[in-house]
Design an enzyme around this catalytic site. Structure first.
Site, short mmCIF file in Angstrom:
data_model
loop_
_atom_site.label_atom_id
_atom_site.label_comp_id
_atom_site.label_asym_id
_atom_site.label_seq_id
_atom_site.Cartn_x
_atom_site.Cartn_y
_atom_site.Cartn_z
N GLU A 1 -1.54 12.47 -12.23
CA GLU A 1 -2.02 12.71 -11.05
C GLU A 1 -3.53 13.28 -11.25
OE1 GLU A 1 0.72 14.96 -8.40
OE2 GLU A 1 1.71 15.71 -10.26
N MET B 1 -14.48 -10.07 26.07
CA MET B 1 -15.73 -10.58 26.44
C MET B 1 -15.88 -11.36 27.80
SD MET B 1 -17.15 -11.47 22.63
CE MET B 1 -15.95 -12.35 22.39
N LYS C 1 -12.14 -20.30 19.76
CA LYS C 1 -12.12 -21.03 20.98
C LYS C 1 -12.91 -22.47 20.85
CE LYS C 1 -12.13 -18.84 24.73
NZ LYS C 1 -12.82 -17.84 25.68
N HIS D 1 -2.66 -9.39 31.05
CA HIS D 1 -3.47 -8.54 29.79
C HIS D 1 -2.54 -7.60 29.38
CE1 HIS D 1 -6.12 -5.17 28.64
NE2 HIS D 1 -6.69 -6.00 28.13
N ARG E 1 -18.17 -19.65 28.29
CA ARG E 1 -17.17 -18.92 27.71
C ARG E 1 -17.63 -18.44 26.20
NH1 ARG E 1 -12.43 -23.19 27.64
NH2 ARG E 1 -11.03 -21.24 27.97
N GLY F 1 -9.79 -11.30 26.57
CA GLY F 1 -10.14 -10.68 27.89
C GLY F 1 -11.43 -9.66 27.26
N GLY G 1 0.83 9.33 -9.00
CA GLY G 1 0.83 10.27 -7.79
C GLY G 1 -0.59 10.28 -7.28
N THR G 2 -0.70 9.01 -6.40
CA THR G 2 -1.86 8.54 -6.16
C THR G 2 -2.53 9.60 -4.98
OG1 THR G 2 -0.84 6.95 -4.53
CG2 THR G 2 -2.00 6.20 -6.67
N ARG H 1 11.31 14.74 -10.00
CA ARG H 1 10.27 15.39 -10.40
C ARG H 1 10.65 16.91 -10.38
NH1 ARG H 1 5.42 15.69 -5.89
NH2 ARG H 1 6.62 16.81 -4.95
N ARG I 1 -4.72 -21.75 20.74
CA ARG I 1 -4.92 -20.94 19.48
C ARG I 1 -3.76 -20.26 19.25
NH1 ARG I 1 -7.14 -16.14 23.58
NH2 ARG I 1 -5.18 -15.68 24.55
N ARG J 1 12.11 14.73 -4.77
CA ARG J 1 11.59 16.12 -5.01
C ARG J 1 12.47 17.25 -5.02
NH1 ARG J 1 8.38 15.94 0.16
NH2 ARG J 1 10.49 14.71 0.72
N ASP K 1 -2.45 13.22 -5.06
CA ASP K 1 -3.25 13.93 -5.94
C ASP K 1 -4.44 13.48 -6.72
OD1 ASP K 1 -2.62 16.70 -5.47
OD2 ASP K 1 -0.70 16.39 -6.26
P1 ADP Z 1 -10.77 -15.59 27.83
O1 ADP Z 1 -10.96 -15.74 26.38
O2 ADP Z 1 -10.83 -14.40 28.59
O3 ADP Z 1 -9.21 -16.34 27.98
P2 ADP Z 1 -11.81 -18.09 28.88
O4 ADP Z 1 -13.13 -18.53 28.42
O5 ADP Z 1 -10.66 -18.77 28.41
O6 ADP Z 1 -11.74 -16.55 28.72
O7 ADP Z 1 -11.79 -18.14 30.36
C1 ADP Z 1 -11.32 -17.52 31.43
C2 ADP Z 1 -10.53 -18.30 32.42
O8 ADP Z 1 -11.44 -19.46 33.04
C3 ADP Z 1 -9.41 -19.17 31.71
O9 ADP Z 1 -8.09 -19.08 32.66
C4 ADP Z 1 -9.90 -20.42 31.47
O10 ADP Z 1 -8.94 -21.25 31.50
C5 ADP Z 1 -10.71 -20.67 32.80
N1 ADP Z 1 -11.80 -21.78 32.55
C6 ADP Z 1 -12.75 -21.74 31.58
N2 ADP Z 1 -13.55 -22.76 31.48
C7 ADP Z 1 -13.13 -23.55 32.61
C8 ADP Z 1 -13.26 -24.75 32.77
N3 ADP Z 1 -14.32 -25.46 32.26
N4 ADP Z 1 -12.85 -25.46 33.73
C9 ADP Z 1 -11.66 -24.71 34.54
N5 ADP Z 1 -11.33 -23.38 34.17
C10 ADP Z 1 -12.04 -22.63 33.07
MG MG Z 2 -8.85 -17.89 27.63
MG MG Z 3 1.34 15.60 -6.60
#
Ligand code: ADP
Ligand code: MG
Ligand code: MG
Length: 988
Positions: free
Chosen positions: A844, A169, A85, A548, A158, A167, A865-866, A716, A430, A657, A868
């Site tokens: 083998e 962390m 990120k 999610h 973040r 989601g 014959g990995t 075989r 990403r 076989r 055995d």
């Molecule tokens: P995750 O990795 O779980 O997506 P994020 O760090 O991206 O977590 O943040 C969770 C939510 O909060 C996301 O929808 C993101 O767009 C929003 N968010 C994060 N930082 C900001 C910010 N500075 N201003 C507005 N929204 C934010």
């Molecule tokens: Mg995010």
């Molecule tokens: Mg064998």
């Protein structure tokens, strides 16, 4: 002392125990491709890279990387240090081709995370000063001050690891809001409702993430009972308030209601957690930073890493970023989008958004998101206004940005954006997760668009993803006849059937009993990953294509339907009903069509799809064949499997076989004859039984050979210990006694006599052929007659006779006499000069590998014959690993299961030695090339296939469905050699 194996200034190989000079913060130690930091198992050899930074250097180094206003200290390639990120925020903000509107902020490096864990949750001394300086830059840019009562700066804190863990962390939004600063926010925005709403969100998130969860992670607090966590308590209070005011959504609450809620929340936090919610911006900031680091070791993050094989040592970075608000009114919005459709791969901009909402609301699936454009509409969002219509100028800007991003990264991007009072901000980008179907299509499309080259295109598809193109679909007639009980969004393609379960725990429990289950939830959260992983498919009643459940399922290539409004889960959470009156209880079978988003009651028949109709797949495979050197064969023993495998691109059979005909369908008669043979006494009796068995063997071999149309067929000779076939039931024994005309007691005794205490190391493989040469003779005759007859019919045949479980060349010599004699006899009878064939052996047993130079004097080919070889090389009984291997893996005594991926250090060494010695001897003695392949399960494992390429094998062989996977892996292996390497001549 560590045992140093080799060393150089930049690293080397060493072996624990004890390594005073190899301090964990100075080295990266790898074994079998896995990185180990502190808990290095002993006695394992490690490859070591010395990290360039010593402890002292680390102390002096830069911990904080600024981004914003067209500048950035970091860039995309610094993912390891800044997390995905942070690196991408820097790239979007600072790269001269992009310079996108990214709210300014800074990233604290993953090195600080490692420091934090090594130094009892403390930070390098210099961190505070660097954070203050970076925050100062943000303040200056925006003309706001963090903690200022007049014009306060608010930030988000973040998480962000090297590889995205959606989601898993924590993130805290609105940090910096206090009783003092809220006055300024109200004054500046003239919107008390918004300000109080932001404050109550902060208290909810912060008390959960930075107080309760951190306490739990640090062992200061027990995990709360279900429904007793602070988040849930505050949620309940919010729901109460809404009910009392008769509001349906949060946004209907008035400023005064929110003010009351805030006071209640603060009181509840104090009561539940024993301390005050920190009403101090600095304390909130550092509490947030600590919470993100602590969340790296949160339960669900650890779980996710285990499933995804992400090393624990990587750590997370922390991103502190100025807040922008999508929830200040109706000219505000927040959304998630993909530069191409991640479900089908189609090159169209695809996304969802919510008006007047803050960040998490889209991903959490609380409200049904609206489509960004016409293309993104689905059954649920059809009637909602598109962003394109609602805010045309902002949409055009977003569309332009997504185009530039994709061109810049040369891959499909997953982006987060927020619109504050009509102004667009980019919050994340990403490389987007995609299912296998989409991955193949995107790779081939981008190649055609000249966005990427052939090599990149081939690397864009993970071999295992091809499985998804072969995903089962519901049998057409069955689907047409069944009534749809519910519809939802098609989030993960393919079809699946299973018994409905309604919690992650139940999914795990049922799956543990061997049941196929489908996890049905209102929506999923990261807590559900374990159950989602175990389920055949996932079905949710809420959430959109970016929820999610959809994200996780897409990542795993799992069948998934989300946001089905037809599904109402009952109060007790053990059943659901639909408007049309269908009712499904826990344990009832349901079937999902994840490609269409339809749900059916009962278990419908599933069938395999038509790969030949997938143009992108065909193009990909053409490219694969252009680059790969290894041939890919299949393990098959019936004409049907053979045809299937050939359609998948198999270039022959690497393992047929003979004994397959004694198992399963249609095996009654040959099995009875085999048993008769086994129970015979003396050669004449045995020969009589064998000649009855002969036609069956010949029939099977011939049919399979014909299906191969001249491709090589490695057969075989019979391998398993004979006792495996002795009948257990009385009536079968009785039947045999009658047939053999001997008393029942005698049959039983003969069966008993065959018992061995160690059958896998007992009378099996070539040893049977040595004691009973007539068994070899019968099989070889069947093979030659089958091949000879096909040749006479003008067809092609190429048998490769493979002798199993050999350990000495004299065994091969012994059997070869029989083979040559029978060959001559059959040729004579069929009036053929020669039946083309090869005579070779399976390797083998470790001794066979070590004496490969001798084996190759007689064998014209080797097939490893990995299974055995691994069993005998490790001394692990394959049937008994269940008792200890899980512990070995958990404690990292072994990095991976050697029965799944070839152990390159040990078993791989045996293979390498065998190839080297065998090839050299063969060339010296016969002047020809020793053909070498592999026929163990490993032939379908991409990592192992790449190994086979590197050691110079000629082919790999795997089960029919793995053939495309191995082909792609083989092409990727060839590309890894680099363009300079000449293709090695391939021989059939
Ligand atoms: P995750 O990795 O779980 O997506 P994020 O760090 O991206 O977590 O943040 C969770 C939510 O909060 C996301 O929808 C993101 O767009 C929003 N968010 C994060 N930082 C900001 C910010 N500075 N201003 C507005 N929204 C934010
Ligand atoms: Mg995010
Ligand atoms: Mg064998």
């Amino acid at each position: 002392m560590a045992v140093l194996v080799t060393s150089s200034p930049l690293g080397g190989r060493f072996c624990e125990p004890a390594s005073a000079f190899l301090r964990p913060d100075r080295v990266e130690a790898y074994s079998g491709g896995i990185r180990f930091d502190r808990d290095r198992p002993r006695g394992v050899e490690y490859h070591v890279k010395l990290s360039l930074k010593s402890h002292k250097e680390l102390k002096m180094s830069k911990h904080v990387y600024f981004f914003g206003n067209g500048k950035a200290d970091g860039k995309e390639s610094m993912k390891n240090l800044l997390g995905g990120k942070g690196a991408n925020l820097a790239e979007m903000a600072g790269h001269r081709d992009l310079r996108l509107p990214v709210p300014p902020g800074f990233t604290i490096t993953t090195e600080v995370c490692s420091y934090y864990y090594r130094h009892r949750q403390s930070y390098p001394r210099e961190l505070r000063g660097q954070v203050t300086a970076a925050l100062g830059r943000v303040e200056k840019l925006l003309g706001k001050r963090f903690g200022d009562a007049g014009n306060p700066l608010l930030v988000s804190v973040r998480s962000g690891a090297r590889r995205s863990m959606p989601g898993m962390m924590e993130t805290v939004l609105n940090v910096g809001l206090t009783e003092r600063t809220i006055a300024g926010l109200i004054a500046r925005t003239n919107n008390p409702r918004f300000a109080y709403d932001a404050y109550r969100r902060l208290i909810m998130m912060y008390s959960d993430v930075a107080m309760e969860k951190v306490d739990i992670a640090l062992g200061r607090r027990e995990e709360p009972a279900d429904g007793q966590g602070i988040r849930k308590l505050l949620d309940n209070r919010l729901a109460e308030m809404k009910a009392a005011r008769g509001c349906r959504s949060d946004t209907e609450l008035k400023a005064d209601d929110l003010r009351t809620l805030i006071d209640d929340f603060k009181r509840m936090v104090k009561e539940t957690l024993g301390r005050d919610f920190p009403d101090d911006p600095q304390e909130q900031l550092w509490g947030g930073i600590g919470a993100v680091f602590a969340s790296w070791n949160g339960k669900r993050a650890v779980e996710y890493r285990r499933i995804e094989r992400i090393p624990d040592e990587w750590g997370t970075a922390v991103n502190v970023q100025a807040m922008v608000f999508g929830n200040m009114g109706d000219d505000c919005a927040t959304g998630v989008a993909f530069t191409r459709n991640p479900g089908s791969g189609e090159n169209r901009f695809y996304g969802e958004y919510l008006v007047n909402a803050q960040g998490e609301d889209v991903v959490a699936g609380i409200r049904t998101p609206a489509p960004v454009n016409e293309y993104s509409k689905n059954a649920q969002s059809e009637k909602l206004p598109t962003l394109e219509k609602l805010m045309p100028a902002v949409y055009r800007q977003l569309d332009d940005i997504q185009r530039r991003l994709e061109r810049h990264y040369r891959d499909m991007q997953d982006i987060e954006f927020t619109i504050e009072n009509g102004k667009l901000f980019m919050l994340q980008c990403r490389t987007g997760k995609r299912n296998g179907v989409a991955a193949v299509r995107m790779a081939m499309d981008m190649l055609r668009e000249k966005l990427i080259d052939e090599r990149t295109a081939l690397e864009r598809v993970a071999p295992g993803q091809l499985v998804e193109l072969m995903l089962p679909v519901i049998e057409a007639k069955a689907e047409a006849a069944a009534g749809v009980i519910a519809r939802g969004l098609p989030a993960g393609p393919g079809a699946a059937k299973g018994r409905a379960v309604f919690t992650s725990e139940e999914a795990v429990a049922w799956a543990g009993r061997g049941e196929k289950v489908i996890l049905v939830r209102e929506e999923t959260s990261p807590e559900d990953v374990d159950g989602m992983h175990k389920a055949q498919a996932i079905l949710t009643s809420k959430g959109g294509m970016t929820s999610h459940a959809a994200l996780v399922a897409r990542g795993w290539g799992k069948c998934c339907i989300v946001g089905s409004p037809d599904i109402e889960i009952a109060e007790d959470g053990k059943s659901f009903v639909t408007p049309k009156g269908a009712a499904v209880k826990e344990g009832d079978w349901i079937t999902l069509n994840g490609t269409r988003g339809t749900v059916y009651a009962g278990a419908l028949a599933l069938v395999d799809p038509d790969l030949a109709a997938n143009e992108s797949y065909k193009k990909l495979m053409k490219l694969v064949d252009k680059h790969k050197r290894l041939a890919v064969r299949t393990n098959a023993d019936t004409p049907r499997d053979t045809q299937k495998a050939v359609a998948f691109g198999a270039e022959g059979i690497g393992l047929f076989r003979t004994e397959h005909m004694f198992y399963g369908e249609g095996s009654d008669e040959p099995l009875f004859l085999l048993r008769k043979m086994i129970m015979s006494e003396g050669e004449p009796e045995r020969r009589a039984a064998l000649s009855e068995l002969f036609p069956f063997v010949k029939r099977d071999v011939k049919a399979t050979m014909e299906a191969l149309e001249g491709r090589p067929l490695t057969i075989r000779l019979i391998d398993p210990p004979l006792h495996e076939f002795v009948p257990h039931s009385e009536d079968k024994l009785e039947e045999l006694a009658q047939e053999l005309k001997i008393p029942l007691a005698e049959v039983r005794k003969r069966g008993e006599d065959l018992k061995e205490s160690n059958p896998m190391l007992g009378h099996r493989g070539v040893r049977l052929g040595i004691t009973y040469p007539e068994i070899t003779e019968m099989q070889v005759r069947a093979i030659f007659e089958a091949a000879g007859e096909l040749l006479r019919e003008g067809k092609k045949a190429f048998p490769e006779i493979m002798v199993p479980v050999t350990c000495a060349v004299s065994e091969l010599d012994h059997q070869k006499v029989i083979v040559e004699r029978v060959h001559a006899e059959v040729c004579g009878r069929l009036q053929l000069k020669r039946i083309p064939h090869l005579y070779g052996t399976m390797i083998e047993i470790p001794r066979a590998a070590l004496t490969a130079n001798r084996m190759a004097a007689t064998a014209a080919f080797f097939s490893y014959g990995t299974n055995d070889l691994t069993q005998m090389g490790f001394g692990f009984s394959r049937d008994d690993i269940g008792g200890f291997l899980p512990d070995y893996l958990r404690q990292k005594i072994l990095p991976v299961d050697p029965f799944q991926t070839i152990d390159q250090e040990g078993i791989g060494e045996l293979i390498r030695i065998g190839i080297e010695r065998g090839r050299a001897a063969r060339r010296r003695l016969h002047g020809d090339h020793l053909k070498i392949g592999i026929c163990g399960e490993h032939g379908g494992d991409p990592e192992s296939v790449k190994f086979c390429h590197r050691v110079g094998m000629d082919y790999v062989s795997c089960s029919p469905f793995r053939v495309p996977i191995s082909r792609l892996a083989a092409a990727q292996a060839a590309l890894a050699d680099g363009p300079g390497k000449k293709k090695r001549a391939r021989r059939k």
